[in-house]
Design a protein around this motif. Structure first.
Motif, PDB file in Angstrom:
ATOM      1  N   GLU A 337       0.833  -1.211   0.000  1.00 13.36           N
ATOM      2  CA  GLU A 337       0.000   0.000   0.000  1.00 13.36           C
ATOM      3  C   GLU A 337       0.866   1.260   0.000  1.00 13.36           C
ATOM      4  N   LYS A 338       2.009   1.213   0.644  1.00 16.69           N
ATOM      5  CA  LYS A 338       2.923   2.355   0.597  1.00 16.69           C
ATOM      6  C   LYS A 338       3.495   2.527  -0.805  1.00 16.69           C
ATOM      7  N   LEU A 339       3.825   1.419  -1.453  1.00 19.38           N
ATOM      8  CA  LEU A 339       4.281   1.491  -2.839  1.00 19.38           C
ATOM      9  C   LEU A 339       3.184   2.038  -3.746  1.00 19.38           C
ATOM     10  N   ARG A 340       1.944   1.666  -3.462  1.00 15.08           N
ATOM     11  CA  ARG A 340       0.823   2.197  -4.241  1.00 15.08           C
ATOM     12  C   ARG A 340       0.728   3.721  -4.076  1.00 15.08           C
ATOM     13  N   PHE A 341       0.992   4.200  -2.864  1.00 12.79           N
ATOM     14  CA  PHE A 341       0.979   5.638  -2.619  1.00 12.79           C
ATOM     15  C   PHE A 341       2.012   6.332  -3.510  1.00 12.79           C
ATOM     16  N   VAL A 342       3.229   5.780  -3.589  1.00 11.84           N
ATOM     17  CA  VAL A 342       4.264   6.367  -4.441  1.00 11.84           C
ATOM     18  C   VAL A 342       3.844   6.320  -5.905  1.00 11.84           C
ATOM     19  N   HIS A 343       3.313   5.196  -6.327  1.00 11.11           N
ATOM     20  CA  HIS A 343       2.839   5.048  -7.716  1.00 11.11           C
ATOM     21  C   HIS A 343       1.802   6.122  -8.046  1.00 11.11           C
ATOM     22  N   ASN A 344       0.840   6.296  -7.180  1.00  6.54           N
ATOM     23  CA  ASN A 344      -0.214   7.295  -7.427  1.00  6.54           C
ATOM     24  C   ASN A 344       0.344   8.710  -7.370  1.00  6.54           C
ATOM     25  N   LEU A 345       1.329   8.935  -6.502  1.00  5.80           N
ATOM     26  CA  LEU A 345       1.950  10.251  -6.406  1.00  5.80           C
ATOM     27  C   LEU A 345       2.616  10.634  -7.726  1.00  5.80           C
ATOM     28  N   VAL A 346       3.370   9.700  -8.292  1.00  5.96           N
ATOM     29  CA  VAL A 346       4.050   9.958  -9.565  1.00  5.96           C
ATOM     30  C   VAL A 346       3.042  10.191 -10.678  1.00  5.96           C
ATOM     31  N   ARG A 347       1.993   9.367 -10.709  1.00  5.55           N
ATOM     32  CA  ARG A 347       0.979   9.515 -11.759  1.00  5.55           C
ATOM     33  C   ARG A 347       0.228  10.837 -11.610  1.00  5.55           C
ATOM     34  N   ARG A 348      -0.103  11.221 -10.383  1.00  2.90           N
ATOM     35  CA  ARG A 348      -0.835  12.479 -10.184  1.00  2.90           C
ATOM     36  C   ARG A 348       0.006  13.683 -10.592  1.00  2.90           C
ATOM     37  N   HIS A 349       1.304  13.595 -10.340  1.00  2.00           N
ATOM     38  CA  HIS A 349       2.154  14.691 -10.815  1.00  2.00           C
ATOM     39  C   HIS A 349       2.143  14.759 -12.335  1.00  2.00           C
ATOM     40  N   ARG A 350       2.300  13.622 -12.981  1.00  2.00           N
ATOM     41  CA  ARG A 350       2.348  13.613 -14.446  1.00  2.00           C
ATOM     42  C   ARG A 350       1.028  14.098 -15.041  1.00  2.00           C
ATOM     43  N   ASN A 351      -0.073  13.726 -14.408  1.00  2.20           N
ATOM     44  CA  ASN A 351      -1.399  14.100 -14.931  1.00  2.20           C
ATOM     45  C   ASN A 351      -1.808  15.511 -14.542  1.00  2.20           C
ATOM     46  N   GLY A 352      -1.001  16.174 -13.706  1.00  4.20           N
ATOM     47  CA  GLY A 352      -1.342  17.529 -13.295  1.00  4.20           C
ATOM     48  C   GLY A 352      -2.458  17.603 -12.273  1.00  4.20           C
ATOM     49  N   THR A 353      -2.684  16.490 -11.543  1.00  7.02           N
ATOM     50  CA  THR A 353      -3.780  16.464 -10.551  1.00  7.02           C
ATOM     51  C   THR A 353      -3.260  16.487  -9.132  1.00  7.02           C
ATOM     52  N   LEU A 354      -1.941  16.701  -8.943  1.00  2.00           N
ATOM     53  CA  LEU A 354      -1.379  16.757  -7.609  1.00  2.00           C
ATOM     54  C   LEU A 354      -1.507  18.169  -7.076  1.00  2.00           C
ATOM     55  N   SER A 355      -2.132  18.297  -5.910  1.00  2.00           N
ATOM     56  CA  SER A 355      -2.320  19.634  -5.337  1.00  2.00           C
ATOM     57  C   SER A 355      -1.980  19.618  -3.856  1.00  2.00           C
TER      58      SER A 355
END
Length: 355
Positions: A337-355
């Motif tokens: 689940e921690k690895l999933r958090f990192v995965h989603n963090l990277v994807r959200r940055h790339r998609n411009g949805t990280l705030s």
């Protein structure tokens, strides 16, 4: 990492190659294209043989450390994208400094390859609210016994690395002394850059609350936490919730270790796919064909499903050669689940949805 080939003769080449061992063509890596190209030299204007319109220069560190990255001729920088990150290079007066620097740079370029593939920021502009990623490669002063030792770590975008880590014997000694299962130059870089991306992607964003729910409150006193960690015996009680013993020291270290393992996972899966590996998930299990662009994979579950048979195969191959396990880690449900958090963090940055 992807599989590269010489575009003159088609032979496989390594990421670090400056020459094709089959046709003896000179090679250069173009980071913007993620390609290694056979190049010709016209009075220091390097031209890919397959592209007569483009011209490059060798990185200014080519002669010193064999950096094979190319710089566009129109770029005012003498150094390539990776070498521009250096602030301090080792003191060449120290023993083995040049050889150590060369090895350190090989690992650093592999790490930066991953950052480029993830499309992560590491060179800040005037409008960015984070520092550029910067490296200080330092040596312990053997001529001054009273000089303080160089400590590897991260501080506000600056990653300091003790060049003695390039010595396999010294690195193994430290690994045994620290009771670590894994210690490599590439692992150091991926861990320390995890601290950098905590600062860039988490500390200033709303995702900080999500981080604290997953990893804990980073406001806990860091030095006190480390002191407690080193005073404690490694009794294995950390294994259910952390990917390594060191990850249990503090939430910052937990994130950095998890980040490093995510980079290990994705890059190794890309390598397996580049070689068209097909693996079996256990005796009698289904066959898994490695394929796809793992740096842009949206389904984290598929990454984990393919990663597990890869680690089993790698460890069995190493054991067949009489070596320690290449991947001496266990991914429990909390760690996944921690690895999933990192995965989603990277994807959200790339998609411009990280705030």
């Amino acid at each position: 990492m992807k599989l590269f080939s010489c575009d003159k003769c088609g032979s496989a080449v390594y990421f670090e190659n400056v020459l094709c061992e089959s046709c003896n063509s000179e090679l250069g890596y173009i980071p913007e294209a993620n390609e290694i190209k056979a190049v010709g030299n016209d009075t220091h204007r390097w031209q890919p043989l397959a592209d007569a319109k483009s011209h490059y220069r060798r990185c200014g560190n080519f002669d010193a450390i064999g950096c094979n990255w190319l710089v566009p001729e129109t770029d005012a920088n003498a150094l390539c994208t990776a070498c521009q990150c250096n602030r301090t290079i080792p003191d060449m007066a120290q023993p083995d400094a040049l050889a150590g620097w060369q090895k350190v740079e090989l690992a650093k370029r592999r790490m930066i390859y991953g950052l480029l593939r993830f499309a992560l920021p590491f060179r800040a502009t005037a409008t960015d609210n984070f520092p550029s990623l910067t490296f200080d490669f330092l040596s312990d002063d053997v001529f001054n016994p009273d000089a303080p030792p160089v400590i590897t770590g991260h501080d506000n975008g600056v990653i300091t690395l003790n060049i003695k880590e390039a010595n396999p014997g010294e690195r193994e000694r430290i690994r045994m002394e620290m009771g670590e299962a894994y210690r490599t130059l590439l692992g150091h870089f991926r861990h320390e850059v995890g601290h950098y991306y905590w600062q860039v992607l988490i500390s200033r964003n709303a995702v900080l609350d999500e981080f604290r729910q997953m990893f804990g409150d980073e406001r806990a006193d860091y030095q006190e936490s480390l002191s407690t960690h080193y005073a404690n015996q490694n009794d294995g009680s950390w294994q259910e919730n952390f990917v390594s013993f060191y990850a249990s020291a503090h939430p910052w270290e937990d994130f950095a270790e998890t980040w490093a393992h995510y980079m290990h996972m994705v890059d190794t899966l890309e390598t397996a796919a580049a070689h068209s590996l097909t693996l079996r998930s256990g005796a009698g299990g289904k066959h898994v064909h490695m394929s796809g662009d793992y740096y842009r994979e949206s389904d984290f579950n598929s990454l984990v499903e393919e990663w597990l048979p890869v680690t089993i195969s790698m460890n069995n191959l190493n054991r067949s050669m009489g070596h320690h396990d290449l991947y001496p880690f266990v991914l429990t449900a909390p760690v996944i689940e921690k690895l999933r958090f990192v995965h989603n963090l990277v994807r959200r940055h790339r998609n411009g949805t990280l705030s």
